[in-house]
Design a protein around this motif. Structure first.
Motif, PDB file in Angstrom:
ATOM      1  N   ASP A  14       0.832  -1.201   0.000  1.00 18.20           N
ATOM      2  CA  ASP A  14       0.000   0.000   0.000  1.00 18.20           C
ATOM      3  C   ASP A  14       0.869   1.254   0.000  1.00 18.20           C
ATOM      4  O   ASP A  14       1.929   1.295   0.614  1.00 18.20           O
ATOM      5  N   LEU A  15       0.390   2.288  -0.691  1.00 18.18           N
ATOM      6  CA  LEU A  15       1.069   3.572  -0.739  1.00 18.18           C
ATOM      7  C   LEU A  15       0.218   4.603  -0.021  1.00 18.18           C
ATOM      8  O   LEU A  15      -0.959   4.776  -0.325  1.00 18.18           O
ATOM      9  N   GLU A  16       0.807   5.287   0.957  1.00 16.42           N
ATOM     10  CA  GLU A  16       0.074   6.300   1.701  1.00 16.42           C
ATOM     11  C   GLU A  16       0.053   7.611   0.911  1.00 16.42           C
ATOM     12  O   GLU A  16       1.089   8.102   0.466  1.00 16.42           O
ATOM     13  N   VAL A  17      -1.148   8.191   0.730  1.00 15.74           N
ATOM     14  CA  VAL A  17      -1.304   9.412  -0.040  1.00 15.74           C
ATOM     15  C   VAL A  17      -0.513  10.563   0.566  1.00 15.74           C
ATOM     16  O   VAL A  17       0.000  11.428  -0.143  1.00 15.74           O
ATOM     17  N   MET A 108      -2.706   9.676  -7.624  1.00 14.17           N
ATOM     18  CA  MET A 108      -2.117   9.358  -6.328  1.00 14.17           C
ATOM     19  C   MET A 108      -2.610  10.323  -5.251  1.00 14.17           C
ATOM     20  O   MET A 108      -2.883   9.922  -4.122  1.00 14.17           O
ATOM     21  N   GLY A 111      -5.950   9.306  -4.072  1.00 11.85           N
ATOM     22  CA  GLY A 111      -6.052   7.939  -3.566  1.00 11.85           C
ATOM     23  C   GLY A 111      -6.549   6.914  -4.556  1.00 11.85           C
ATOM     24  O   GLY A 111      -6.782   5.758  -4.201  1.00 11.85           O
ATOM     25  N   SER A 114      -3.177   3.447  -5.375  1.00  7.81           N
ATOM     26  CA  SER A 114      -2.889   3.236  -3.954  1.00  7.81           C
ATOM     27  C   SER A 114      -1.820   2.195  -3.667  1.00  7.81           C
ATOM     28  O   SER A 114      -1.691   1.741  -2.535  1.00  7.81           O
ATOM     29  N   GLY A 115      -1.052   1.814  -4.681  1.00 10.91           N
ATOM     30  CA  GLY A 115      -0.080   0.761  -4.409  1.00 10.91           C
ATOM     31  C   GLY A 115       1.281   0.964  -5.035  1.00 10.91           C
ATOM     32  O   GLY A 115       1.427   1.639  -6.057  1.00 10.91           O
ATOM     33  N   THR A 148      -2.633   0.531  -9.512  1.00 11.16           N
ATOM     34  CA  THR A 148      -3.944   0.984  -9.058  1.00 11.16           C
ATOM     35  C   THR A 148      -4.375   0.241  -7.803  1.00 11.16           C
ATOM     36  O   THR A 148      -4.817   0.840  -6.825  1.00 11.16           O
ATOM     37  N   PHE A 149      -4.250  -1.084  -7.839  1.00 13.35           N
ATOM     38  CA  PHE A 149      -4.631  -1.902  -6.691  1.00 13.35           C
ATOM     39  C   PHE A 149      -3.443  -2.749  -6.269  1.00 13.35           C
ATOM     40  O   PHE A 149      -2.934  -3.525  -7.074  1.00 13.35           O
TER      41      PHE A 149
END
Length: 230
Positions: A14-17, A108, A111, A114-115, A148-149
């Motif tokens: 997961d990538l934090e916004v 991004m 959100g 997100s990955g 994206t996911f």
């Protein structure tokens, strides 16, 4: 039991916004140590050390790709290093020069993307037959993508296909998870994986001809593999 093999794989996080900045810079972990993932694998501390040193010596930055598409680089990783948690990096999207990079940056920020997902080759690993967990001890980093996911099912199917393409069969646990993701129940997946795959794995040890035949049979099955519509 240690094994050396080449297997192009992907690994998602997961990538934090909040890590995304206005100028196109963002930070995040491409890999985390000590966590068993959906493949039943765990990355050991130091797994990227040799690869990072080689990348630095060559002076060639690791690209930021869009959805693992090699023809769509959208930025570069300016810094990559291992810390106590995992592989951490700072990347720069070329939002002033590439329209796709600008679009990715906007997605991004809200959100919609997100990955983070790394593409890598496995240089060395060890497999614990009791737990069914493979520990990745030496990895070759190829790229880190925005996705994206994170941890999408199609990426897992593709990863197993890539493994087969390089002359390897999946482990029973990998194959069972693939069946579960396709919609089989836990019991059904266990029956199919444990009755069918062991025969192919035995064939692998009987010689090159039998091994290739086993891989071709598995590839034929996966060519017709489709995920259920949600």
């Amino acid at each position: 039991m240690k094994q050396k093999h080449a297997s192009l794989k992907v690994r998602d996080f997961d990538l934090e916004v909040k890590a995304v900045e206005d100028g196109g810079t963002f930070k995040g972990y491409g890999s985390v140590f000590g966590v068993v993932d959906s493949y039943g694998e765990i990355v050991a501390p130091g797994a990227f050390a040799e690869s990072l040193a080689e990348i630095k010596a060559k002076g060639r930055p690791v690209p930021v790709l869009w959805q693992h598409r090699s023809g769509q680089p959208i930025g570069v990783w300016d810094e990559l290093a291992e810390d106590t948690k995992g592989l951490f990096g700072t990347a720069r999207l070329l939002i002033e020069d590439l329209a796709l990079a600008k679009e990715a940056h906007a997605l991004m920020r809200v959100g919609a993307v997100s990955g983070l997902s790394i593409g890598y080759w496995v240089r060395e690993s060890s497999y614990d037959e009791k737990t069914g967990v493979r520990t990745l001890t030496k990895l070759d980093l190829v790229e880190i993508s925005l996705v994206t996911f994170p941890a999408n099912d199609e990426a897992r199917v593709d990863a197993i296909k890539m493994k087969l393409a390089h002359g390897q069969l999946p482990t029973i646990s990998e194959f069972e998870r693939l069946l579960r993701e396709a919609g089989f129940s836990k019991t059904q997946a266990a029956v199919v994986a444990n009755r069918g795959l062991p025969h192919l794995l035995r064939s692998e040890s009987e010689g090159a001809g039998e091994k290739q035949a086993a891989i071709e049979r598995m590839n034929s099955m996966l060519d017709g593999f489709s995920l259920p519509s949600l």
